[in-house]
Design a protein around this motif. Sequence first.
Motif, PDB file in Angstrom:
ATOM      1  N   LEU A 135      86.138 -35.358  38.918  1.00 32.03           N
ATOM      2  CA  LEU A 135      84.592 -34.840  39.401  1.00 32.03           C
ATOM      3  C   LEU A 135      84.201 -34.022  38.349  1.00 32.03           C
ATOM      4  CD1 LEU A 135      86.080 -32.516  42.549  1.00 32.03           C
ATOM      5  CD2 LEU A 135      83.383 -34.127  42.271  1.00 32.03           C
ATOM      6  N   LEU A 185      86.096 -21.505  45.243  1.00 28.73           N
ATOM      7  CA  LEU A 185      87.268 -21.912  45.939  1.00 28.73           C
ATOM      8  C   LEU A 185      88.181 -21.996  44.291  1.00 28.73           C
ATOM      9  CD1 LEU A 185      84.347 -25.127  47.229  1.00 28.73           C
ATOM     10  CD2 LEU A 185      86.156 -24.000  48.531  1.00 28.73           C
ATOM     11  N   SER A 233      75.960 -27.519  34.367  1.00 28.11           N
ATOM     12  CA  SER A 233      76.556 -29.311  34.934  1.00 28.11           C
ATOM     13  C   SER A 233      78.343 -28.991  34.904  1.00 28.11           C
ATOM     14  CB  SER A 233      76.423 -30.234  34.118  1.00 28.11           C
ATOM     15  OG  SER A 233      75.844 -29.779  32.577  1.00 28.11           O
ATOM     16  N   GLU A 256      81.242 -36.829  36.451  1.00 23.33           N
ATOM     17  CA  GLU A 256      80.727 -37.196  37.528  1.00 23.33           C
ATOM     18  C   GLU A 256      79.788 -35.940  37.853  1.00 23.33           C
ATOM     19  OE1 GLU A 256      82.350 -38.799  41.053  1.00 23.33           O
ATOM     20  OE2 GLU A 256      80.906 -38.444  42.338  1.00 23.33           O
ATOM     21  N   HIS A 257      80.345 -34.834  38.314  1.00 27.60           N
ATOM     22  CA  HIS A 257      79.204 -34.302  38.526  1.00 27.60           C
ATOM     23  C   HIS A 257      78.105 -34.184  37.100  1.00 27.60           C
ATOM     24  CE1 HIS A 257      78.163 -30.125  40.157  1.00 27.60           C
ATOM     25  NE2 HIS A 257      78.506 -30.212  39.413  1.00 27.60           N
ATOM     26  N   PHE A 301      81.591 -28.223  36.570  1.00 21.47           N
ATOM     27  CA  PHE A 301      81.914 -28.425  37.887  1.00 21.47           C
ATOM     28  C   PHE A 301      83.512 -26.842  38.039  1.00 21.47           C
ATOM     29  CE2 PHE A 301      84.451 -29.955  41.058  1.00 21.47           C
ATOM     30  CZ  PHE A 301      83.266 -29.602  42.385  1.00 21.47           C
ATOM     31  N   LEU A 321      82.138 -23.735  38.832  1.00 18.63           N
ATOM     32  CA  LEU A 321      80.924 -24.015  40.004  1.00 18.63           C
ATOM     33  C   LEU A 321      81.940 -23.334  41.189  1.00 18.63           C
ATOM     34  CD1 LEU A 321      78.277 -24.078  41.655  1.00 18.63           C
ATOM     35  CD2 LEU A 321      79.378 -26.570  42.133  1.00 18.63           C
ATOM     36  N   LEU A 322      83.215 -23.978  40.845  1.00 21.55           N
ATOM     37  CA  LEU A 322      84.568 -23.249  41.630  1.00 21.55           C
ATOM     38  C   LEU A 322      84.725 -21.926  41.657  1.00 21.55           C
ATOM     39  CD1 LEU A 322      86.835 -26.742  41.396  1.00 21.55           C
ATOM     40  CD2 LEU A 322      85.550 -26.078  43.524  1.00 21.55           C
ATOM     41  N   THR A 357      82.039 -19.955  43.898  1.00 18.95           N
ATOM     42  CA  THR A 357      81.878 -20.587  44.586  1.00 18.95           C
ATOM     43  C   THR A 357      83.312 -20.366  46.048  1.00 18.95           C
ATOM     44  OG1 THR A 357      82.179 -22.373  44.604  1.00 18.95           O
ATOM     45  CG2 THR A 357      79.537 -22.289  45.561  1.00 18.95           C
ATOM     46  N   ARG A 362      92.196 -34.708  39.373  1.00 16.41           N
ATOM     47  CA  ARG A 362      91.006 -35.150  39.575  1.00 16.41           C
ATOM     48  C   ARG A 362      89.392 -33.720  39.581  1.00 16.41           C
ATOM     49  NH1 ARG A 362      89.944 -33.279  45.861  1.00 16.41           N
ATOM     50  NH2 ARG A 362      90.773 -31.819  46.256  1.00 16.41           N
ATOM     51  N   LEU A 363      90.030 -33.355  39.689  1.00 18.61           N
ATOM     52  CA  LEU A 363      89.116 -31.996  38.735  1.00 18.61           C
ATOM     53  C   LEU A 363      88.475 -32.522  37.869  1.00 18.61           C
ATOM     54  CD1 LEU A 363      87.939 -29.298  39.832  1.00 18.61           C
ATOM     55  CD2 LEU A 363      89.292 -28.158  37.757  1.00 18.61           C
ATOM     56  N   GLU A 374      96.200 -32.389  40.156  1.00 20.10           N
ATOM     57  CA  GLU A 374      95.354 -31.715  40.247  1.00 20.10           C
ATOM     58  C   GLU A 374      94.158 -31.446  39.314  1.00 20.10           C
ATOM     59  OE1 GLU A 374      94.815 -30.383  43.272  1.00 20.10           O
ATOM     60  OE2 GLU A 374      92.890 -29.239  43.019  1.00 20.10           O
TER      61      GLU A 374
END
Lengths: 258, 250
Positions: free
Chosen positions: A100, A23, A12, A103-104, A14, A17-18, A21, A96-97, A93
């Motif tokens: 997220l 990003l 879980s 929530e993620h 995030f 995960l970024l 991928t 925001r992360l 930033e």
Amino acid sequence: MPMFPPHDDPGSNFPDLLRRTGLKQPAVSGHGPDDLPHATTCVAVRYVDGVVMAGDRRATAGNLISHRTMEKVVEADRHSGVAIAGAAGPAMEMVRLFQLQLEHYEKVEGSALSLEGKANQLSMMVRGNLQAAFAGMGVVPIFAGYDLRRRLGRLWAYDITGGRYEEREYVATGSGSLHAGTVIKVGYTEQLDRQGVLKLVARSLWEAADADSATGGPDALRGIYPVVATITADGFDQVTDTELATTFATVAEDVRVR
Amino acid sequence: MNMPFYVAPEQVMKDRADYARKGIARGRALVGIRYADGIAIVAENASATLRKINEIYDRIAFAGVGRYNEFDQLRVAGVRAADLKGFQYSRDDVDARSLANLYSQHLGQVFTHEMKPMEVEILVAEVGHSTDGDQMFHVLYDGTVFDEQDYSVLGGDADTITERVRSGFSDDLDLGAAVRLGTASLSGPDRTLSPTDLEVALLVRTNGRRCFRRLDDDALGALASSPTEPTEPTEPTEPTEPTEPTKDTG
């Protein structure tokens, strides 16, 4: 479709995960310019129903006011909020992360993180920003929320290295934190109710704006008031500008008779 | 020396499809029904912790039937795809259609190239800002996508249940009526389902940013006891499609 084999699954997480991928933005290196927008004073105070968070709206770049309506107190999730001081870009930033990530986690795991888990998560993000902090773009947040398991409001202060310190009564951060913190320290009692605590944080921001050029006061002309939010068992609730206008009017009255 | 037998591709595909269908038919069904304020998803699920219906994004829900581990893996991948897209662009850019296409690609790929097809059917539902925007995508084990308007039925005995939903559906159902229709359609005339046998979740148009909401047993009980709508289902004589004998055991 982002699929991973079971032995190599980011779970879980995030930010991970970024990274996987491709990003994730590269970390800042070298010294940044001195006149990046900076955000300033934020406070959080415990009261009988939970916690209240407040932050002024001004961002400064060097000696100039770069933004008058910045929102430094934001809802992290339903029962917590985060307030930021420091370099505005990286701070926004990070928030925001952080939002997220909470929530993620909640969606992937099917249940929300504990309040302490959220505070810890933010700590790691601040720590991850250390290199940028040395380049003059540090971010120093406050985290506060209502702990549904312990049924009380809790708040945490951070330092630039990600150090996390839970406080019992109040926290202040940013350039005006000395003044704001002193006002709260003098006026704080354990029995503060909603009205009392709103008045106390309003006064603290007023005094910070009075003494610190980088902190903005209430702007009745433009209708811009600090962002103030309560976090209780019912969740994050932003105080309306109408109520703040009344609160600041009484603060102004107190200052006048002083 | 052993020579591999030649098997016709048609036969391979048919065997795989039969295998997947058999696995899905063993599980209990679920229905998604459009109602006035959004979309209600009603699933038969005795477990209170292992969910079939979940939140993917602000306005998007996911529901799966069949093998739990397989659709749960798809659910997590969907959450990741949606969160990544929302982070990279904007929250407004995340939509059910592109997500359904991703699922379709993945399931199609697994169906033709892997050892075994996934024994799942999934529903990707999105609630619009107005009724026109409501969308339901039903994705099969082989990647086939159906764009469904008013209701969608997944899982074992789907044709019988679809017929029950069709006969009770109208354009202006309220929440209670939609949930009761879903429950009655799943149970059929011969049994009754209590709130503990059900998992119900909603996408509510007016629920703020995150539209997904679960109904707990108390809320379900209250909805079930309100005045009953004319949801008396008409029994179809013969299910048309299922090639496999559908057992209601799952």
